[in-house]
Design an enzyme around this catalytic site. Structure first.
Site, short mmCIF file in Angstrom:
data_model
loop_
_atom_site.label_atom_id
_atom_site.label_comp_id
_atom_site.label_asym_id
_atom_site.label_seq_id
_atom_site.Cartn_x
_atom_site.Cartn_y
_atom_site.Cartn_z
N ARG A 1 0.82 -1.21 0.00
CA ARG A 1 0.00 0.00 0.00
C ARG A 1 0.85 1.26 0.00
O ARG A 1 0.38 2.36 -0.29
CB ARG A 1 -0.96 0.00 1.20
CG ARG A 1 -2.15 0.91 0.97
CD ARG A 1 -3.19 0.99 2.08
NE ARG A 1 -3.27 -0.10 2.99
CZ ARG A 1 -2.76 -0.08 4.24
NH1 ARG A 1 -2.13 0.99 4.68
NH2 ARG A 1 -2.90 -1.13 5.03
N TYR B 1 -16.64 18.68 -13.63
CA TYR B 1 -17.03 17.28 -13.80
C TYR B 1 -18.04 16.90 -12.73
O TYR B 1 -17.82 17.15 -11.54
CB TYR B 1 -15.78 16.40 -13.68
CG TYR B 1 -16.09 14.93 -13.69
CD1 TYR B 1 -16.62 14.32 -14.83
CD2 TYR B 1 -15.87 14.14 -12.58
CE1 TYR B 1 -16.92 12.98 -14.84
CE2 TYR B 1 -16.16 12.79 -12.58
CZ TYR B 1 -16.69 12.22 -13.72
OH TYR B 1 -16.99 10.89 -13.73
N ASP C 1 -8.02 20.61 -12.22
CA ASP C 1 -8.28 19.33 -12.89
C ASP C 1 -7.85 19.52 -14.34
O ASP C 1 -8.48 20.26 -15.10
CB ASP C 1 -9.77 18.98 -12.77
CG ASP C 1 -10.08 17.60 -13.34
OD1 ASP C 1 -9.38 17.18 -14.29
OD2 ASP C 1 -11.02 16.95 -12.85
N LYS D 1 -8.54 8.89 -18.79
CA LYS D 1 -8.88 9.54 -20.06
C LYS D 1 -7.66 9.61 -20.99
O LYS D 1 -7.17 8.58 -21.38
CB LYS D 1 -9.49 10.90 -19.77
CG LYS D 1 -10.54 10.91 -18.63
CD LYS D 1 -11.83 10.18 -18.98
CE LYS D 1 -12.72 9.93 -17.78
NZ LYS D 1 -13.14 11.12 -17.04
C1 LIG Z 1 -13.63 11.33 -15.69
C2 LIG Z 1 -13.24 12.56 -14.98
C3 LIG Z 1 -12.97 12.55 -13.61
C4 LIG Z 1 -13.14 11.30 -12.76
O1 LIG Z 1 -12.15 10.36 -13.04
P1 LIG Z 1 -12.37 8.76 -12.88
O2 LIG Z 1 -11.05 8.23 -13.33
O3 LIG Z 1 -13.52 8.39 -13.76
O4 LIG Z 1 -12.65 8.51 -11.45
C5 LIG Z 1 -12.54 13.72 -13.02
N1 LIG Z 1 -12.42 14.87 -13.72
C6 LIG Z 1 -12.69 14.92 -15.05
C7 LIG Z 1 -12.55 16.21 -15.78
C8 LIG Z 1 -13.12 13.78 -15.72
O5 LIG Z 1 -13.41 13.84 -17.03
#
Ligand SMILES: *Cc1c(COP(=O)(O)O)cnc(C)c1O
Length: 377
Positions: free
Chosen positions: A63, A114, A185, A210
């Site tokens: 961990r 998001y 983000d 992504k």
């Molecule tokens: C998809 C997404 C998230 C969340 O991420 P996960 O890997 O699905 O938990 C956070 N911020 C943005 C801008 C996203 O597109």
């Protein structure tokens, strides 16, 4: 053995490793997070499957660390210009950051961030943990004013799926003036198109699910910072709550990152061409595109029904949520009940892939034509 080539043996001293900060992003994406250039060393960091380690070292338990995570973290950290920490998902990284906010303190965030991030903030607010102040992130003056008593300013630029762009540098300066931390983000832009740490932001969040991983095959998140104290706090918290990634997932994401620049170049070029053509199609009411990146939001002139029809009439474009893969996907965002009512009902978020743009357009135009019964000359 005679089958071995001749040349310098393992005892020859290799070149000194490069300092990643002197290299351009495409080179960093390819070279960072690799084992050293030593004889018979593998070129790729292996997948280390280990829940525990022989006692007495720095890691001790699965961990707290893993060599495959470290390789991924090194590559992403070098691209963003900071030190990275991998998480089990983007939302695990988001939760870890929000958990640091003091009891009852204010978090300023885009109303169109998001929806998973906004849902976490709303949940914390409903339990009296934080105060969430949702703002129009394009109204810089209003955001600057909202920063006044904030503990944390959450930025997402461009926003998902409204594609609004924030003035990160101005808002960051105002937030710091007020003593607040700034988190960006950076999922949509990726470090290739925007480096928030260089604009003085304290922390970058990624859904590496992504574009970073890029192949729609893993869930993974990350945080990146230049502040060693903040890094230690975040790592302690991640390890304490166990929001750690899978080893294979980090390996796949690192493999995906090797081609991030090539994928982004192609996807962005495709997106720009599709934006141009969409703007001329009579079925389209509005095209939202910030001028960079591979995400387009298109509002259908005839609303939600037309949007739903479109997403069911294509052969190449896949009707699916999520984004940032090599394949083109799209969905009507308001099919999710959690999406705010300020997002148009007929908005389709399109994640443009790296296919041939003519095939993508033919497929899309054929479906759009069926909505209007005509195709512009
Ligand atoms: C998809 C997404 C998230 C969340 O991420 P996960 O890997 O699905 O938990 C956070 N911020 C943005 C801008 C996203 O597109």
């Amino acid at each position: 053995m005679s089958s071995q080539p001749t040349g310098p043996g393992p005892d020859s001293s290799g070149p000194t490793p490069y300092d990643a900060s002197t290299l351009r992003p495409a080179t960093v994406a390819v070279t960072s997070g690799r084992p050293p250039h030593e004889a018979d060393s593998p070129l790729n960091t292996p997948i280390t499957m280990a829940s525990t380690y022989v006692a007495g070292g720095d890691v001790e338990y699965g961990r707290y660390g893993n060599p495959t995570w470290s390789a991924f973290e090194e590559a992403l950290g070098d691209l963003e210009g900071g030190q990275a920490l991998a998480f089990s998902s983007g939302l695990a990284a988001v939760a870890t950051v929000l958990d640091l906010v003091g009891q009852g303190r204010t978090v300023v965030a885009p109303r169109h961030a998001y929806n998973g991030s906004v849902m976490q903030m709303a949940d914390l607010e409903s339990r009296g943990r934080i105060r969430a102040l949702l703002v129009d992130i394009t109204d810089t003056d209003a955001v600057v004013k909202a920063c006044e008593d904030a503990a944390l300013v959450w930025l997402e630029s461009p926003t998902n799926p409204a594609l609004e762009v924030a003035d990160i540098a101005t808002i960051t300066a105002a937030a710091h003036e007020a003593g607040a931390y700034v988190v960006v983000d950076n999922t949509f832009a990726t470090p290739l198109l925007q480096q928030p740490l260089s604009m003085d932001a304290d922390l970058v969040v990624h859904s590496a699910t992504k574009f970073i991983a890029g192949h729609s095959d893993v869930l993974l998140g990350a945080l990146v910072t230049r502040d060693p104290e903040l890094f230690d706090v975040l790592k302690k918290r991640r390890d304490m709550i166990g929001a750690v990634p899978g080893t294979f997932e980090t390996w796949l994401a690192l493999r995906g990152m090797r081609t991030l620049h090539v994928r982004m170049d192609r996807a962005q070029a495709n997106a720009r061409e599709i934006v141009r053509r969409l703007g001329e199609h009579p079925a389209v009411g509005e095209v939202r595109y910030p001028g960079f990146g591979a995400i387009i939001s298109v509002v259908l002139a005839q609303g939600a029904l037309a949007a739903d029809l479109l997403t069911h009439k294509t052969r190449l474009w896949v009707h699916a949520t999520s984004l940032g893969g090599v394949e083109s996907t799209f969905e009507r965002r308001r099919r999710w009940k959690s999406e705010p009512a300020t997002i148009p009902d007929g908005l389709v978020r399109m994640s443009v892939g790296i296919e041939d743009v003519e095939d993508l357009w033919d497929d899309l135009a054929t479906a759009l034509d069926q909505l209007t019964g005509e195709r512009p000359a």
